[in-house]
Design a protein around this motif. Sequence first.
Motif, PDB file in Angstrom:
ATOM      1  N   ARG A 197       0.841  -1.208   0.000  1.00  0.00           N
ATOM      2  CA  ARG A 197       0.000   0.000   0.000  1.00  0.00           C
ATOM      3  C   ARG A 197       0.870   1.250   0.000  1.00  0.00           C
ATOM      4  O   ARG A 197       1.917   1.289   0.627  1.00  0.00           O
ATOM      5  CB  ARG A 197      -0.897   0.025   1.240  1.00  0.00           C
ATOM      6  CG  ARG A 197      -1.682  -1.257   1.478  1.00  0.00           C
ATOM      7  CD  ARG A 197      -2.998  -1.244   0.750  1.00  0.00           C
ATOM      8  NE  ARG A 197      -3.667  -2.545   0.890  1.00  0.00           N
ATOM      9  CZ  ARG A 197      -4.906  -2.773   0.494  1.00  0.00           C
ATOM     10  NH1 ARG A 197      -5.605  -1.805  -0.069  1.00  0.00           N
ATOM     11  NH2 ARG A 197      -5.437  -3.960   0.634  1.00  0.00           N
ATOM     12  N   TYR A 198       0.404   2.284  -0.663  1.00  0.00           N
ATOM     13  CA  TYR A 198       1.145   3.548  -0.684  1.00  0.00           C
ATOM     14  C   TYR A 198       0.179   4.711  -0.497  1.00  0.00           C
ATOM     15  O   TYR A 198      -1.029   4.574  -0.703  1.00  0.00           O
ATOM     16  CB  TYR A 198       1.892   3.710  -2.021  1.00  0.00           C
ATOM     17  CG  TYR A 198       0.960   4.001  -3.164  1.00  0.00           C
ATOM     18  CD1 TYR A 198       0.382   2.967  -3.892  1.00  0.00           C
ATOM     19  CD2 TYR A 198       0.595   5.318  -3.490  1.00  0.00           C
ATOM     20  CE1 TYR A 198      -0.507   3.232  -4.929  1.00  0.00           C
ATOM     21  CE2 TYR A 198      -0.290   5.589  -4.525  1.00  0.00           C
ATOM     22  CZ  TYR A 198      -0.841   4.540  -5.239  1.00  0.00           C
ATOM     23  OH  TYR A 198      -1.726   4.807  -6.254  1.00  0.00           O
ATOM     24  N   ARG A 199       0.738   5.809  -0.106  1.00  0.00           N
ATOM     25  CA  ARG A 199      -0.028   7.066  -0.029  1.00  0.00           C
ATOM     26  C   ARG A 199       0.900   8.165  -0.518  1.00  0.00           C
ATOM     27  O   ARG A 199       2.011   8.271  -0.015  1.00  0.00           O
ATOM     28  CB  ARG A 199      -0.448   7.308   1.425  1.00  0.00           C
ATOM     29  CG  ARG A 199      -1.332   8.512   1.660  1.00  0.00           C
ATOM     30  CD  ARG A 199      -1.718   8.628   3.146  1.00  0.00           C
ATOM     31  NE  ARG A 199      -2.485   7.482   3.619  1.00  0.00           N
ATOM     32  CZ  ARG A 199      -2.082   6.635   4.575  1.00  0.00           C
ATOM     33  NH1 ARG A 199      -0.930   6.804   5.182  1.00  0.00           N
ATOM     34  NH2 ARG A 199      -2.841   5.622   4.937  1.00  0.00           N
ATOM     35  N   LEU A 200       0.492   8.920  -1.519  1.00  0.00           N
ATOM     36  CA  LEU A 200       1.360   9.966  -2.061  1.00  0.00           C
ATOM     37  C   LEU A 200       1.511  11.098  -1.052  1.00  0.00           C
ATOM     38  O   LEU A 200       0.568  11.431  -0.336  1.00  0.00           O
ATOM     39  CB  LEU A 200       0.798  10.543  -3.365  1.00  0.00           C
ATOM     40  CG  LEU A 200       0.659   9.622  -4.576  1.00  0.00           C
ATOM     41  CD1 LEU A 200       0.321  10.459  -5.813  1.00  0.00           C
ATOM     42  CD2 LEU A 200       1.912   8.822  -4.826  1.00  0.00           C
ATOM     43  N   ARG A 201       2.712  11.684  -1.031  1.00  0.00           N
ATOM     44  CA  ARG A 201       2.924  12.870  -0.209  1.00  0.00           C
ATOM     45  C   ARG A 201       2.396  14.095  -0.980  1.00  0.00           C
ATOM     46  O   ARG A 201       2.296  14.057  -2.205  1.00  0.00           O
ATOM     47  CB  ARG A 201       4.418  13.026   0.105  1.00  0.00           C
ATOM     48  CG  ARG A 201       4.893  12.023   1.163  1.00  0.00           C
ATOM     49  CD  ARG A 201       6.397  12.080   1.377  1.00  0.00           C
ATOM     50  NE  ARG A 201       7.109  11.566   0.213  1.00  0.00           N
ATOM     51  CZ  ARG A 201       7.910  12.288  -0.567  1.00  0.00           C
ATOM     52  NH1 ARG A 201       8.107  13.573  -0.326  1.00  0.00           N
ATOM     53  NH2 ARG A 201       8.521  11.736  -1.603  1.00  0.00           N
ATOM     54  N   ARG A 202       2.112  15.115  -0.224  1.00  0.00           N
ATOM     55  CA  ARG A 202       1.569  16.338  -0.820  1.00  0.00           C
ATOM     56  C   ARG A 202       2.423  16.836  -1.996  1.00  0.00           C
ATOM     57  O   ARG A 202       1.904  17.207  -3.049  1.00  0.00           O
ATOM     58  CB  ARG A 202       1.501  17.400   0.290  1.00  0.00           C
ATOM     59  CG  ARG A 202       1.099  18.782  -0.171  1.00  0.00           C
ATOM     60  CD  ARG A 202       1.264  19.743   0.990  1.00  0.00           C
ATOM     61  NE  ARG A 202       0.111  19.653   1.863  1.00  0.00           N
ATOM     62  CZ  ARG A 202      -0.945  20.474   1.811  1.00  0.00           C
ATOM     63  NH1 ARG A 202      -0.969  21.439   0.923  1.00  0.00           N
ATOM     64  NH2 ARG A 202      -1.947  20.361   2.626  1.00  0.00           N
ATOM     65  N   GLU A 203       3.751  16.789  -1.826  1.00  0.00           N
ATOM     66  CA  GLU A 203       4.656  17.281  -2.883  1.00  0.00           C
ATOM     67  C   GLU A 203       4.526  16.421  -4.137  1.00  0.00           C
ATOM     68  O   GLU A 203       4.628  16.926  -5.252  1.00  0.00           O
ATOM     69  CB  GLU A 203       6.122  17.262  -2.411  1.00  0.00           C
ATOM     70  CG  GLU A 203       6.440  18.227  -1.274  1.00  0.00           C
ATOM     71  CD  GLU A 203       5.794  17.817   0.031  1.00  0.00           C
ATOM     72  OE1 GLU A 203       5.715  16.586   0.305  1.00  0.00           O
ATOM     73  OE2 GLU A 203       5.333  18.714   0.779  1.00  0.00           O
ATOM     74  N   GLU A 204       4.338  15.124  -3.931  1.00  0.00           N
ATOM     75  CA  GLU A 204       4.194  14.231  -5.089  1.00  0.00           C
ATOM     76  C   GLU A 204       2.907  14.552  -5.844  1.00  0.00           C
ATOM     77  O   GLU A 204       2.871  14.566  -7.073  1.00  0.00           O
ATOM     78  CB  GLU A 204       4.185  12.764  -4.635  1.00  0.00           C
ATOM     79  CG  GLU A 204       5.527  12.293  -4.091  1.00  0.00           C
ATOM     80  CD  GLU A 204       5.466  10.876  -3.512  1.00  0.00           C
ATOM     81  OE1 GLU A 204       6.245  10.023  -3.961  1.00  0.00           O
ATOM     82  OE2 GLU A 204       4.629  10.623  -2.618  1.00  0.00           O
ATOM     83  N   ILE A 205       1.845  14.805  -5.096  1.00  0.00           N
ATOM     84  CA  ILE A 205       0.570  15.149  -5.734  1.00  0.00           C
ATOM     85  C   ILE A 205       0.708  16.465  -6.499  1.00  0.00           C
ATOM     86  O   ILE A 205       0.299  16.575  -7.656  1.00  0.00           O
ATOM     87  CB  ILE A 205      -0.569  15.247  -4.687  1.00  0.00           C
ATOM     88  CG1 ILE A 205      -0.753  13.903  -3.975  1.00  0.00           C
ATOM     89  CG2 ILE A 205      -1.876  15.705  -5.336  1.00  0.00           C
ATOM     90  CD1 ILE A 205      -1.742  13.912  -2.826  1.00  0.00           C
ATOM     91  N   LEU A 206       1.365  17.439  -5.858  1.00  0.00           N
ATOM     92  CA  LEU A 206       1.542  18.743  -6.512  1.00  0.00           C
ATOM     93  C   LEU A 206       2.320  18.597  -7.811  1.00  0.00           C
ATOM     94  O   LEU A 206       1.995  19.234  -8.818  1.00  0.00           O
ATOM     95  CB  LEU A 206       2.246  19.722  -5.567  1.00  0.00           C
ATOM     96  CG  LEU A 206       1.376  20.196  -4.398  1.00  0.00           C
ATOM     97  CD1 LEU A 206       2.209  20.951  -3.360  1.00  0.00           C
ATOM     98  CD2 LEU A 206       0.257  21.086  -4.909  1.00  0.00           C
ATOM     99  N   ALA A 207       3.332  17.725  -7.810  1.00  0.00           N
ATOM    100  CA  ALA A 207       4.130  17.520  -9.029  1.00  0.00           C
ATOM    101  C   ALA A 207       3.247  16.941 -10.144  1.00  0.00           C
ATOM    102  O   ALA A 207       3.346  17.357 -11.305  1.00  0.00           O
ATOM    103  CB  ALA A 207       5.311  16.598  -8.738  1.00  0.00           C
ATOM    104  N   CYS A 208       2.367  15.998  -9.812  1.00  0.00           N
ATOM    105  CA  CYS A 208       1.448  15.414 -10.808  1.00  0.00           C
ATOM    106  C   CYS A 208       0.502  16.479 -11.351  1.00  0.00           C
ATOM    107  O   CYS A 208       0.204  16.511 -12.540  1.00  0.00           O
ATOM    108  CB  CYS A 208       0.616  14.293 -10.200  1.00  0.00           C
ATOM    109  SG  CYS A 208       1.558  12.895  -9.630  1.00  0.00           S
TER     110      CYS A 208
END
Length: 363
Positions: A68-79
Amino acid sequence: MMQKPKIMQWLKEKDPDRLAELWRRADEVRRLQVGDDVHLRGLIEISSHCVRRCHYCGLRRENRKIHRYRLRREEILACVRQAAEFGYGTVVLQSGEDREITGDWMTNLIGQLKSETDLAITLSLGERTCDELTAWRRAGADRYLLRFESSNKTLYRKIHPSLPGQQCDRMELLQVLGELGYEVGSGIMIGLPGQRYEDLAEDIVTFSKLDVDMIGVGPYLPHPDTPLGKAAAGKNHNDPEQVPNNERMTYKTLALTRLLCPEVNLPSTTALATINRTAGREQGLCRGANVVMPNLTPTEYRALYEIYPAKACCFEPAKEFHAHLMRQIGALGRTVGKGPGASIRYLKRTENKIDNQRKVPQL
Ligand code: 5AD
């Protein structure tokens, strides 16, 4: 409007010439009602954690085989920045029912995205509380996706167990979402074991009764690490009323949905692209669909979001898929939608509301 017996007749139709006529009519209604634009939505699968035990879905809590994974805020922002660079007008934030994604965390994220970009934000985070849905809408979320999966209550309850002590009616939740001002999406799976032609016809009628703005339909794809996937493996399907989970049935459902709900946004889904990797997505676009949701989840996480096995576009980097998709859309003689691309259905629905308010005499 087309009635259930007629819909069932189409669902059972085998004659290639008559089916060609159905595809033609759906494509024509699509063109007349929503035009040649294909709207692109950048899909970001932000977490694969889930508290639910849905019998069809690989992300179910009891599946211990997946990481299981959960993206970090920075990863979401990059997407999200990637989506903006590609010129997409919308990002879709999707996840399992992950309690660690709290209402406040999400509210905050939505606020930040809305202040930094002018993208429309679609949420697909499962059954959440009215307070959360209200807060997210206030923070600027535009749309919400929640499939009702099947209109057959008995089948639905069997494959979608409630959380202990918490009954949730997705139909009611869809109503709430509409009242909150969200543009509302719903949908179903095609060919669930136990789904009969009559059920699928009722699903399609239900789309138009609910008056939703977006409708996502795709074939049910058995996942071996789920109760339904295990059961499907050992069964021989000899019930003539059982709906098959194949490509043709998906096109029929898409086409009929377009005919009954002419103004909705209708994606050519990843599940369809999975059962025909070479032509599924394009054919969907030619038989009623007007939306594609390219996957922008970082490639290292994509295969982990395993709702069903062998998901299409699991490994193709976003840039390459984007270039490929642009060529495909051009080759079909279609154009790429600009801006947020709200559904015509939603625009009319909300415009009427304003009109009605205007008609209320001022005291
Ligand atoms: N096959 C096809 N679609 C599935 N979904 C979940 N599991 C499967 C499966 N095994 C769909 C559900 C859900 C959406 C996010 O994915 O309809 O609402």
